[in-house]
Design a protein around this motif. Sequence first.
Motif, mmCIF file in Angstrom:
data_model
loop_
_atom_site.group_PDB
_atom_site.id
_atom_site.type_symbol
_atom_site.label_atom_id
_atom_site.label_comp_id
_atom_site.label_asym_id
_atom_site.label_seq_id
_atom_site.Cartn_x
_atom_site.Cartn_y
_atom_site.Cartn_z
ATOM 1 N N LEU A 161 0.831 -1.207 0.000
ATOM 2 C CA LEU A 161 0.000 0.000 0.000
ATOM 3 C C LEU A 161 0.864 1.256 0.000
ATOM 4 O O LEU A 161 0.596 2.216 -0.731
ATOM 5 C CB LEU A 161 -0.919 -0.002 1.228
ATOM 6 C CG LEU A 161 -2.071 -1.012 1.236
ATOM 7 C CD1 LEU A 161 -2.757 -1.019 2.597
ATOM 8 C CD2 LEU A 161 -3.087 -0.705 0.139
ATOM 9 N N VAL A 162 1.918 1.242 0.828
ATOM 10 C CA VAL A 162 2.811 2.395 0.904
ATOM 11 C C VAL A 162 3.513 2.616 -0.430
ATOM 12 O O VAL A 162 3.632 3.746 -0.912
ATOM 13 C CB VAL A 162 3.840 2.201 2.038
ATOM 14 C CG1 VAL A 162 4.895 3.298 1.995
ATOM 15 C CG2 VAL A 162 3.137 2.203 3.395
ATOM 16 N N ALA A 163 3.990 1.523 -1.043
ATOM 17 C CA ALA A 163 4.687 1.631 -2.323
ATOM 18 C C ALA A 163 3.791 2.197 -3.412
ATOM 19 O O ALA A 163 4.257 2.881 -4.334
ATOM 20 C CB ALA A 163 5.225 0.261 -2.739
ATOM 21 N N ASP A 164 2.498 1.920 -3.314
ATOM 22 C CA ASP A 164 1.549 2.430 -4.304
ATOM 23 C C ASP A 164 1.139 3.875 -4.045
ATOM 24 O O ASP A 164 0.337 4.442 -4.787
ATOM 25 C CB ASP A 164 0.285 1.555 -4.326
ATOM 26 C CG ASP A 164 0.555 0.171 -4.900
ATOM 27 O OD1 ASP A 164 1.614 0.002 -5.539
ATOM 28 O OD2 ASP A 164 -0.283 -0.728 -4.710
ATOM 29 N N GLY A 165 1.664 4.461 -2.969
ATOM 30 C CA GLY A 165 1.331 5.843 -2.665
ATOM 31 C C GLY A 165 0.015 6.019 -1.942
ATOM 32 O O GLY A 165 -0.494 7.138 -1.835
ATOM 33 N N PHE A 166 -0.543 4.913 -1.435
ATOM 34 C CA PHE A 166 -1.812 4.997 -0.711
ATOM 35 C C PHE A 166 -1.534 5.481 0.706
ATOM 36 O O PHE A 166 -0.694 4.927 1.406
ATOM 37 C CB PHE A 166 -2.469 3.621 -0.674
ATOM 38 C CG PHE A 166 -3.846 3.608 -0.057
ATOM 39 C CD1 PHE A 166 -4.935 4.099 -0.755
ATOM 40 C CD2 PHE A 166 -4.047 3.106 1.223
ATOM 41 C CE1 PHE A 166 -6.206 4.084 -0.195
ATOM 42 C CE2 PHE A 166 -5.299 3.085 1.793
ATOM 43 C CZ PHE A 166 -6.388 3.583 1.076
ATOM 44 N N PRO A 167 -2.223 6.534 1.185
ATOM 45 C CA PRO A 167 -1.955 7.064 2.520
ATOM 46 C C PRO A 167 -2.313 6.055 3.615
ATOM 47 O O PRO A 167 -3.466 5.639 3.729
ATOM 48 C CB PRO A 167 -2.852 8.315 2.605
ATOM 49 C CG PRO A 167 -3.135 8.680 1.181
ATOM 50 C CD PRO A 167 -3.199 7.374 0.447
ATOM 51 N N VAL A 168 -1.323 5.670 4.397
ATOM 52 C CA VAL A 168 -1.501 4.684 5.459
ATOM 53 C C VAL A 168 -0.883 5.223 6.740
ATOM 54 O O VAL A 168 0.229 5.756 6.717
ATOM 55 C CB VAL A 168 -0.820 3.347 5.095
ATOM 56 C CG1 VAL A 168 -0.850 2.392 6.277
ATOM 57 C CG2 VAL A 168 -1.504 2.714 3.890
ATOM 58 N N VAL A 169 -1.610 5.082 7.844
ATOM 59 C CA VAL A 169 -1.076 5.443 9.160
ATOM 60 C C VAL A 169 -1.345 4.273 10.105
ATOM 61 O O VAL A 169 -2.472 3.796 10.197
ATOM 62 C CB VAL A 169 -1.730 6.721 9.728
ATOM 63 C CG1 VAL A 169 -1.190 7.007 11.131
ATOM 64 C CG2 VAL A 169 -1.484 7.913 8.804
ATOM 65 N N HIS A 170 -0.306 3.827 10.789
ATOM 66 C CA HIS A 170 -0.455 2.736 11.750
ATOM 67 C C HIS A 170 -0.478 3.297 13.161
ATOM 68 O O HIS A 170 0.349 4.142 13.513
ATOM 69 C CB HIS A 170 0.694 1.734 11.611
ATOM 70 C CG HIS A 170 0.501 0.485 12.404
ATOM 71 N ND1 HIS A 170 0.931 0.351 13.706
ATOM 72 C CD2 HIS A 170 -0.098 -0.691 12.098
ATOM 73 C CE1 HIS A 170 0.624 -0.848 14.163
ATOM 74 N NE2 HIS A 170 0.000 -1.497 13.210
ATOM 75 N N LEU A 171 -1.444 2.852 13.973
ATOM 76 C CA LEU A 171 -1.502 3.258 15.370
ATOM 77 C C LEU A 171 -0.598 2.340 16.169
ATOM 78 O O LEU A 171 -0.948 1.204 16.475
ATOM 79 C CB LEU A 171 -2.937 3.206 15.911
ATOM 80 C CG LEU A 171 -3.768 4.457 15.645
ATOM 81 C CD1 LEU A 171 -4.303 4.453 14.216
ATOM 82 C CD2 LEU A 171 -4.934 4.555 16.618
ATOM 83 N N GLY A 172 0.581 2.830 16.453
ATOM 84 C CA GLY A 172 1.606 2.039 17.112
ATOM 85 C C GLY A 172 2.893 2.101 16.306
ATOM 86 O O GLY A 172 2.859 2.147 15.071
ATOM 87 N N ARG A 173 4.018 2.119 16.981
ATOM 88 C CA ARG A 173 5.305 2.246 16.294
ATOM 89 C C ARG A 173 5.544 1.077 15.348
ATOM 90 O O ARG A 173 5.389 -0.072 15.721
ATOM 91 C CB ARG A 173 6.446 2.303 17.329
ATOM 92 C CG ARG A 173 7.813 2.533 16.696
ATOM 93 C CD ARG A 173 8.893 2.593 17.756
ATOM 94 N NE ARG A 173 9.122 1.299 18.387
ATOM 95 C CZ ARG A 173 9.855 0.311 17.857
ATOM 96 N NH1 ARG A 173 10.388 0.463 16.650
ATOM 97 N NH2 ARG A 173 10.024 -0.826 18.512
#
Length: 363
Positions: A161-173
């Motif tokens: 997902l990140v490589a495709d440029g899709f905005p992703v945020v993970h809750l937690g390090r």
Amino acid sequence: MEQSRKRAKPGRNPGSVGRTSRPRQAEVAQLAGVSQATVSLVLSARTDGKAATISEETRQRVLDAARSLGYVHDPAARRLAAARNNLLGVFSFTATFPTDVQHSYYPFLVGVEQEAAARGYDLVLFTGSSAGGPDALSRVRLADGCLFLGRHAPGAELKRLVADGFPVVHLGRREELEGLAWVGADYVSASRAVVEHLAALGHRRIVLVREDDDAPASTDRQRGFVEGLAAVGGDAGPEAVLRCADPAGEVTAERVRALVEDGVTAFVAEETDTGAAWRALDAAVREAGLGCPGDVSLGLLGAPPPDLATAPVPMGFDVPRHQLGAAAVRLFAAMVAGEGTHEPLVTCAFRTGETAGPPGRRP
């Protein structure tokens, strides 16, 4: 000469009788005798140079045709055209989305919902029940981006997902996944503070009970624990950490009593979504007949499971879940706006509790 395109008179509403679908711009264009592009320019109320080339007569004809057909703007279509839906996905790696107010994820969701509402986002909820196969997370692309909650998130799918440029945020390090944006609590400092509190009471032999996995939250807590022991001159050797694949089966009354007889005066356990480490430690101390904090002190690196959240309140710290949820939405909004991909770690609040005191008598 007869025109190649015959213009219908505004006011006629062909095909309107008995229809159940929404009138389309193509029908407005046909009724007004213009192109669909012209209809789009007029109905979107654009004020740029392209719209300026449309005569007042043509503009009025389009408006009359739209009114005659009962045409109204489709917000979803307009958002899609702008490549934005104002939809924020939230994916929980559990089979059922947590809605119980006592669930450890619930405060995260409250923070997410409140911040999302303030920023004009609607939420789309996804659960781990849809996970499976190489494209398990593909459905989150229905939204403009997605927040992920979970102790064990699938790294390969998130990286894609990140490589495709899709905005992703993970809750937690999640620093091990390069490029993945995340928000997190400062478990290292909070865990160190718990050890320092026990040391100030006189404890030097302290044991950490944790689950046997490599979740970043667990490694952060252990790091803070070990750093705290080293800072106060405590025993930070390998026996200071009990890493258990099965806490209930490994942290027994016999083992706890043996450690106390060997000089251990305090135990701390990590918090997880299962609460397995704390449950096992609490049960073992009780079964061993040890008083707390008279015989042994206890600490919890987080909050107790809801069914064990009764007196005495364990010494430890509280995870700012509500603030983390809000921070995740702020970070997502900043990413979409191209303003950054970082939020500072959120501080955990120390909790004095009732389970820690000076080292007591030996059993």
